[in-house]
Scaffold this motif. Sequence first.
Motif, PDB file in Angstrom:
ATOM      1  N   LEU A 143       0.164  -1.080   0.009  1.00 34.84           N
ATOM      2  CA  LEU A 143       0.130  -0.099   0.085  1.00 34.84           C
ATOM      3  C   LEU A 143       0.900   1.702   0.263  1.00 34.84           C
ATOM      4  CD1 LEU A 143      -3.205   1.306   0.482  1.00 34.84           C
ATOM      5  CD2 LEU A 143      -2.131   1.370   2.801  1.00 34.84           C
ATOM      6  N   LEU A 144       2.306   1.041   0.591  1.00 36.52           N
ATOM      7  CA  LEU A 144       2.608   2.782   1.080  1.00 36.52           C
ATOM      8  C   LEU A 144       3.685   1.894   0.384  1.00 36.52           C
ATOM      9  CD1 LEU A 144       3.235   2.353   4.736  1.00 36.52           C
ATOM     10  CD2 LEU A 144       1.336   3.355   3.619  1.00 36.52           C
ATOM     11  N   ALA A 145       4.366   1.615  -0.726  1.00 36.17           N
ATOM     12  CA  ALA A 145       5.585   1.007  -2.004  1.00 36.17           C
ATOM     13  C   ALA A 145       6.192   2.281  -2.850  1.00 36.17           C
ATOM     14  CB  ALA A 145       5.089   0.515  -2.891  1.00 36.17           C
ATOM     15  N   ASP A 146       4.596   2.962  -3.215  1.00 37.38           N
ATOM     16  CA  ASP A 146       4.633   4.061  -4.481  1.00 37.38           C
ATOM     17  C   ASP A 146       4.424   5.825  -3.277  1.00 37.38           C
ATOM     18  OD1 ASP A 146       2.122   4.405  -3.679  1.00 37.38           O
ATOM     19  OD2 ASP A 146       1.522   4.255  -5.658  1.00 37.38           O
ATOM     20  N   GLY A 147       3.928   5.405  -2.416  1.00 36.49           N
ATOM     21  CA  GLY A 147       3.772   6.693  -1.950  1.00 36.49           C
ATOM     22  C   GLY A 147       2.890   7.943  -1.777  1.00 36.49           C
ATOM     23  N   ALA A 148       2.106   7.189  -2.993  1.00 31.60           N
ATOM     24  CA  ALA A 148       0.740   7.750  -2.750  1.00 31.60           C
ATOM     25  C   ALA A 148      -0.119   7.762  -1.673  1.00 31.60           C
ATOM     26  CB  ALA A 148       0.049   7.484  -4.318  1.00 31.60           C
ATOM     27  N   ILE A 149       0.037   7.028  -0.669  1.00 32.34           N
ATOM     28  CA  ILE A 149      -0.284   6.677   0.565  1.00 32.34           C
ATOM     29  C   ILE A 149      -0.405   7.216   1.597  1.00 32.34           C
ATOM     30  CG2 ILE A 149      -2.264   5.872   2.248  1.00 32.34           C
ATOM     31  CD1 ILE A 149      -3.488   4.248  -0.246  1.00 32.34           C
ATOM     32  N   GLY A 150       0.149   8.038   2.739  1.00 32.25           N
ATOM     33  CA  GLY A 150       0.510   8.176   3.411  1.00 32.25           C
ATOM     34  C   GLY A 150       0.260   7.405   4.919  1.00 32.25           C
ATOM     35  N   LEU A 151       0.932   7.082   6.729  1.00 35.62           N
ATOM     36  CA  LEU A 151       0.272   7.266   7.021  1.00 35.62           C
ATOM     37  C   LEU A 151       0.204   8.209   8.335  1.00 35.62           C
ATOM     38  CD1 LEU A 151       2.496   3.556   8.026  1.00 35.62           C
ATOM     39  CD2 LEU A 151      -0.113   3.880   7.263  1.00 35.62           C
ATOM     40  N   GLY A 152      -0.896   8.171   9.078  1.00 35.69           N
ATOM     41  CA  GLY A 152      -1.235   8.933  10.522  1.00 35.69           C
ATOM     42  C   GLY A 152      -1.017   7.801  11.540  1.00 35.69           C
ATOM     43  N   GLY A 153      -1.094   8.399  12.798  1.00 37.06           N
ATOM     44  CA  GLY A 153      -1.730   7.714  14.296  1.00 37.06           C
ATOM     45  C   GLY A 153      -3.165   7.361  14.052  1.00 37.06           C
ATOM     46  N   HIS A 154      -3.026   5.998  15.374  1.00 35.02           N
ATOM     47  CA  HIS A 154      -4.588   5.837  15.746  1.00 35.02           C
ATOM     48  C   HIS A 154      -4.257   5.041  16.592  1.00 35.02           C
ATOM     49  CE1 HIS A 154      -8.693   5.942  14.408  1.00 35.02           C
ATOM     50  NE2 HIS A 154      -8.558   5.130  13.679  1.00 35.02           N
ATOM     51  N   THR A 155      -3.570   4.961  17.066  1.00 37.20           N
ATOM     52  CA  THR A 155      -2.975   4.262  18.014  1.00 37.20           C
ATOM     53  C   THR A 155      -2.549   2.910  18.082  1.00 37.20           C
ATOM     54  OG1 THR A 155      -5.638   3.067  18.971  1.00 37.20           O
ATOM     55  CG2 THR A 155      -5.089   6.170  19.693  1.00 37.20           C
ATOM     56  N   VAL A 156      -2.174   1.924  19.313  1.00 43.99           N
ATOM     57  CA  VAL A 156      -2.340   0.977  18.940  1.00 43.99           C
ATOM     58  C   VAL A 156      -3.486  -0.429  18.580  1.00 43.99           C
ATOM     59  CG1 VAL A 156      -0.775  -1.658  19.913  1.00 43.99           C
ATOM     60  CG2 VAL A 156       0.224   1.199  19.863  1.00 43.99           C
ATOM     61  N   ASN A 157      -4.050  -0.167  19.197  1.00 44.50           N
ATOM     62  CA  ASN A 157      -5.152  -0.935  19.802  1.00 44.50           C
ATOM     63  C   ASN A 157      -6.715  -0.454  20.000  1.00 44.50           C
ATOM     64  OD1 ASN A 157      -3.858  -3.458  20.456  1.00 44.50           O
ATOM     65  ND2 ASN A 157      -3.486  -2.362  22.405  1.00 44.50           N
ATOM     66  N   HIS A 158      -6.587   0.727  18.794  1.00 43.29           N
ATOM     67  CA  HIS A 158      -7.845   1.682  18.634  1.00 43.29           C
ATOM     68  C   HIS A 158      -9.501   1.367  20.439  1.00 43.29           C
ATOM     69  CE1 HIS A 158     -11.984   3.025  16.834  1.00 43.29           C
ATOM     70  NE2 HIS A 158     -10.785   3.114  15.724  1.00 43.29           N
ATOM     71  N   PRO A 159      -8.373   2.490  21.056  1.00 44.93           N
ATOM     72  CA  PRO A 159      -9.091   2.544  22.657  1.00 44.93           C
ATOM     73  C   PRO A 159      -9.948   3.409  22.384  1.00 44.93           C
ATOM     74  CG  PRO A 159      -6.945   3.088  22.864  1.00 44.93           C
ATOM     75  CD  PRO A 159      -7.441   3.098  20.876  1.00 44.93           C
ATOM     76  N   ALA A 160     -11.367   3.920  23.161  1.00 40.02           N
ATOM     77  CA  ALA A 160     -11.754   5.111  22.938  1.00 40.02           C
ATOM     78  C   ALA A 160     -10.544   5.893  24.205  1.00 40.02           C
ATOM     79  CB  ALA A 160     -12.939   5.200  23.970  1.00 40.02           C
ATOM     80  N   LEU A 161      -9.886   6.864  24.161  1.00 40.08           N
ATOM     81  CA  LEU A 161      -8.390   7.648  24.467  1.00 40.08           C
ATOM     82  C   LEU A 161      -9.413   7.725  25.978  1.00 40.08           C
ATOM     83  CD1 LEU A 161      -6.246   8.988  22.095  1.00 40.08           C
ATOM     84  CD2 LEU A 161      -5.958   7.324  23.395  1.00 40.08           C
ATOM     85  N   PRO A 162     -10.712   8.711  26.052  1.00 40.37           N
ATOM     86  CA  PRO A 162     -11.050   8.914  27.211  1.00 40.37           C
ATOM     87  C   PRO A 162     -11.023   8.304  28.188  1.00 40.37           C
ATOM     88  CG  PRO A 162     -12.136  10.482  25.848  1.00 40.37           C
ATOM     89  CD  PRO A 162     -11.627   9.059  25.380  1.00 40.37           C
TER      90      PRO A 162
END
Length: 330
Positions: free
Chosen positions: A220-239
């Motif tokens: 998915l990331l190979a050609d650089g057209a899609i970049g990554l952002g953080g979304h935690t490790v386990n997808h918890p409701a942070l509060p």
Amino acid sequence: MLAIRKRLTRALRSIRPKPVILMYHRVAEPEIDPWGLAVSPSHFDEQMALLRASRSVMPLPELVDRYRRRALPSDAVAITFDDGYADNLVEAKPILSRHGLTATLFLATGTVGSRTEYWWDELARLILLNSEGIDITVPVGADTMAVRIPPGGDTDAANWRTCTGPNTPRRAAYLEVWGKLRLRPISEIRATMTLLRTKVSSRPLSEQDLPMSSAQLTELLADGAIGLGGHTVNHPALPSLSVDEQRREIADGKAACEEMSDGGVAGFAYPYGDFDERSAQLARECGFEWACSAEAKGLRNPENNFLWLPRVQVMDWSGEDFSRELREVL
């Protein structure tokens, strides 16, 4: 189709648009989708064609930078995906590539390579696509709560969306279990799902219903057209977590994204769109420069706090409906 697309493009150009960040999750046609997370490949193709013809589509980091510098065109759009479904590679990327568009994936890093569905999808499948009566114990704080899921099939479950309300006992039970689990630690969610699997039969999974494997993510990331952002490790409701737990989820997710992408990761998205001032502060402390919420509106002015940038969730809209929704973004 071409004539309709031209008419919709003219309609989008005829008004003064607002810059907007679009939020997707899936490009697929799953058997059940109570939260409206999936857009069909044909509708996604129509939506991308309209964006390419009528808007200034740019990578999200560029949009945020230009927004900060007050140099953002009013028709600017950035495309984002949350979580990390396999269909982002199989279905979404070829369509994005065909239209020459970029996107950002906010990745829940702990799910990469999992051979089970995201728990909210599996919960819907096991409860709403079955007719068996189920007794299940759900964690609630330090205690537990017994939930009775009544027998009887739901003939229209595939078309039900939670926004219409829990209008059958089975749907109400599903939302009750979902609401309790969403606020629990991942270990308790997994234990509950393991228990539920022993109580009901299920159908074979589609590979595209699973999170991406490591190899798929690399592709998915190979050609650089899609970049990554953080979304935690386990997808918890942070509060719902302690300060230390929130910091660990945010920081470890960032480190994993940077290792997977072999570069810095500046942006973050709050799982479920849930955050408070402490969550935002921790995102900043962990090194994120900006973060996305799930507040459904367009960007207005740089006085907006960059730690809760709004995003508009895109539903399974036809090109015509998508055009209308973009015109109505506040």
